[in-house]
Design a protein around this motif. Structure first.
Motif, PDB file in Angstrom:
ATOM      1  N   GLN A  70     -12.727  -0.120 -10.246  1.00 37.83           N
ATOM      2  CA  GLN A  70     -13.065  -0.597  -8.899  1.00 37.83           C
ATOM      3  C   GLN A  70     -13.996  -1.813  -8.888  1.00 37.83           C
ATOM      4  OE1 GLN A  70     -14.748   2.864  -7.195  1.00 37.83           O
ATOM      5  NE2 GLN A  70     -12.794   3.784  -6.672  1.00 37.83           N
ATOM      6  N   PRO A  71     -15.198  -1.701  -9.451  1.00 36.19           N
ATOM      7  CA  PRO A  71     -16.124  -2.840  -9.349  1.00 36.19           C
ATOM      8  C   PRO A  71     -15.610  -4.089 -10.056  1.00 36.19           C
ATOM      9  CG  PRO A  71     -17.288  -0.854  -9.998  1.00 36.19           C
ATOM     10  CD  PRO A  71     -15.826  -0.554 -10.072  1.00 36.19           C
ATOM     11  N   VAL A  72     -14.978  -3.919 -11.201  1.00 35.17           N
ATOM     12  CA  VAL A  72     -14.467  -5.061 -11.959  1.00 35.17           C
ATOM     13  C   VAL A  72     -13.358  -5.741 -11.169  1.00 35.17           C
ATOM     14  CG1 VAL A  72     -13.266  -5.758 -14.057  1.00 35.17           C
ATOM     15  CG2 VAL A  72     -15.103  -4.059 -14.169  1.00 35.17           C
ATOM     16  N   TRP A  73     -12.430  -4.954 -10.620  1.00 34.23           N
ATOM     17  CA  TRP A  73     -11.335  -5.509  -9.834  1.00 34.23           C
ATOM     18  C   TRP A  73     -11.878  -6.269  -8.633  1.00 34.23           C
ATOM     19  CZ3 TRP A  73     -10.385  -4.368  -4.699  1.00 34.23           C
ATOM     20  CH2 TRP A  73      -9.242  -4.982  -4.159  1.00 34.23           C
ATOM     21  N   ALA A  74     -12.807  -5.667  -7.914  1.00 31.28           N
ATOM     22  CA  ALA A  74     -13.342  -6.288  -6.697  1.00 31.28           C
ATOM     23  C   ALA A  74     -14.045  -7.599  -7.023  1.00 31.28           C
ATOM     24  CB  ALA A  74     -14.297  -5.330  -5.992  1.00 31.28           C
ATOM     25  N   TRP A  75     -14.879  -7.589  -8.042  1.00 28.63           N
ATOM     26  CA  TRP A  75     -15.622  -8.793  -8.416  1.00 28.63           C
ATOM     27  C   TRP A  75     -14.650  -9.880  -8.878  1.00 28.63           C
ATOM     28  CZ3 TRP A  75     -20.032 -10.452  -6.998  1.00 28.63           C
ATOM     29  CH2 TRP A  75     -20.646 -11.509  -7.667  1.00 28.63           C
ATOM     30  N   THR A  76     -13.660  -9.507  -9.667  1.00 29.89           N
ATOM     31  CA  THR A  76     -12.675 -10.460 -10.186  1.00 29.89           C
ATOM     32  C   THR A  76     -11.888 -11.103  -9.052  1.00 29.89           C
ATOM     33  OG1 THR A  76     -12.486  -9.236 -12.253  1.00 29.89           O
ATOM     34  CG2 THR A  76     -10.672 -10.724 -11.708  1.00 29.89           C
ATOM     35  N   ILE A  77     -11.449 -10.308  -8.102  1.00 29.85           N
ATOM     36  CA  ILE A  77     -10.624 -10.832  -7.010  1.00 29.85           C
ATOM     37  C   ILE A  77     -11.436 -11.754  -6.103  1.00 29.85           C
ATOM     38  CG2 ILE A  77     -10.857  -9.006  -5.245  1.00 29.85           C
ATOM     39  CD1 ILE A  77      -7.481 -10.184  -6.220  1.00 29.85           C
ATOM     40  N   VAL A  78     -12.681 -11.402  -5.854  1.00 29.80           N
ATOM     41  CA  VAL A  78     -13.539 -12.250  -5.020  1.00 29.80           C
ATOM     42  C   VAL A  78     -13.825 -13.567  -5.731  1.00 29.80           C
ATOM     43  CG1 VAL A  78     -15.880 -12.484  -4.084  1.00 29.80           C
ATOM     44  CG2 VAL A  78     -14.570 -10.397  -3.661  1.00 29.80           C
ATOM     45  N   LYS A  79     -14.207 -13.500  -6.991  1.00 28.07           N
ATOM     46  CA  LYS A  79     -14.531 -14.717  -7.744  1.00 28.07           C
ATOM     47  C   LYS A  79     -13.309 -15.623  -7.886  1.00 28.07           C
ATOM     48  CE  LYS A  79     -18.806 -14.544  -8.169  1.00 28.07           C
ATOM     49  NZ  LYS A  79     -19.544 -15.528  -7.397  1.00 28.07           N
ATOM     50  N   SER A  80     -12.144 -15.048  -8.106  1.00 32.64           N
ATOM     51  CA  SER A  80     -10.915 -15.836  -8.212  1.00 32.64           C
ATOM     52  C   SER A  80     -10.619 -16.548  -6.888  1.00 32.64           C
ATOM     53  CB  SER A  80      -9.748 -14.930  -8.601  1.00 32.64           C
ATOM     54  OG  SER A  80      -8.550 -15.654  -8.623  1.00 32.64           O
ATOM     55  N   SER A  81     -10.738 -15.834  -5.785  1.00 32.90           N
ATOM     56  CA  SER A  81     -10.503 -16.437  -4.464  1.00 32.90           C
ATOM     57  C   SER A  81     -11.513 -17.539  -4.183  1.00 32.90           C
ATOM     58  CB  SER A  81     -10.573 -15.374  -3.366  1.00 32.90           C
ATOM     59  OG  SER A  81      -9.472 -14.501  -3.457  1.00 32.90           O
ATOM     60  N   GLU A  82     -12.776 -17.278  -4.515  1.00 33.36           N
ATOM     61  CA  GLU A  82     -13.803 -18.293  -4.304  1.00 33.36           C
ATOM     62  C   GLU A  82     -13.514 -19.558  -5.112  1.00 33.36           C
ATOM     63  OE1 GLU A  82     -17.803 -15.677  -3.264  1.00 33.36           O
ATOM     64  OE2 GLU A  82     -17.435 -16.227  -5.361  1.00 33.36           O
ATOM     65  N   ARG A  83     -13.122 -19.370  -6.357  1.00 43.66           N
ATOM     66  CA  ARG A  83     -12.833 -20.514  -7.235  1.00 43.66           C
ATOM     67  C   ARG A  83     -11.686 -21.347  -6.684  1.00 43.66           C
ATOM     68  NH1 ARG A  83      -8.950 -21.032 -10.691  1.00 43.66           N
ATOM     69  NH2 ARG A  83      -8.500 -18.810 -10.805  1.00 43.66           N
ATOM     70  N   ILE A  84     -10.616 -20.705  -6.296  1.00 45.46           N
ATOM     71  CA  ILE A  84      -9.428 -21.425  -5.827  1.00 45.46           C
ATOM     72  C   ILE A  84      -9.670 -22.059  -4.455  1.00 45.46           C
ATOM     73  CG2 ILE A  84      -6.995 -21.189  -5.209  1.00 45.46           C
ATOM     74  CD1 ILE A  84      -6.964 -18.775  -7.242  1.00 45.46           C
ATOM     75  N   LEU A  85     -10.319 -21.329  -3.561  1.00 44.32           N
ATOM     76  CA  LEU A  85     -10.570 -21.838  -2.211  1.00 44.32           C
ATOM     77  C   LEU A  85     -11.701 -22.865  -2.167  1.00 44.32           C
ATOM     78  CD1 LEU A  85     -10.342 -18.485  -0.241  1.00 44.32           C
ATOM     79  CD2 LEU A  85      -8.772 -20.419  -0.013  1.00 44.32           C
ATOM     80  N   GLY A  86     -12.604 -22.764  -3.120  1.00 37.40           N
ATOM     81  CA  GLY A  86     -13.742 -23.671  -3.132  1.00 37.40           C
ATOM     82  C   GLY A  86     -14.814 -23.306  -2.127  1.00 37.40           C
TER      83      GLY A  86
END
Length: 122
Positions: A51-67
């Motif tokens: 859970q925590p790893v998935w959530a953190w990964t998905i948020v960070k990935s979205s932040e990186r791509i969206l800027g």
């Protein structure tokens, strides 16, 4: 037909690669509700180990791509830590939700236009 004919559409946003969709949107809604990324992930997933790893990964990935930054977080401790949506995340979530609603309404009209002749058939 025994069951009524229906359709499904899912909105995913891309900026070269997938950056936002129903999973991220739901995660952000849970963060708004629980004020915690860990609790948001727990509400969304059944496998507790990832859970925590998935959530953190998905948020960070979205932040990186969206800027844009999506979450303001504070580390745990005596006060317990937590997370809240940034202003950009609130605007993105509102726009995504409105776009999905508008798209669904248009899809319903098009579905009725193209497949309405099948209504009432058995």
């Amino acid at each position: 037909m025994e069951e009524k004919l229906s359709y499904r559409n899912t909105v995913r946003l891309f900026a070269g690669e997938k950056c936002f969709g129903p999973g991220v949107a739901q995660l952000l809604r849970h963060v708004q509700e629980f004020h915690s990324l860990r609790s948001a992930a727990k509400a969304q997933m059944t496998s507790s180990a990832s859970q925590p790893v998935w959530a953190w990964t998905i948020v960070k990935s979205s932040e990186r791509i969206l800027g844009v930054q999506l979450l303001n977080t504070s580390v745990g401790g005596r006060s317990g830590g937590g997370a809240q949506l940034t202003e950009e995340a609130v605007l993105l979530l509102e726009a995504y939700t409105a776009f999905c609603a508008d798209l669904h309404a248009a899809g319903d009209a098009l579905f009725a236009q193209h497949f309405g002749y099948l209504e009432g058939r058995s």
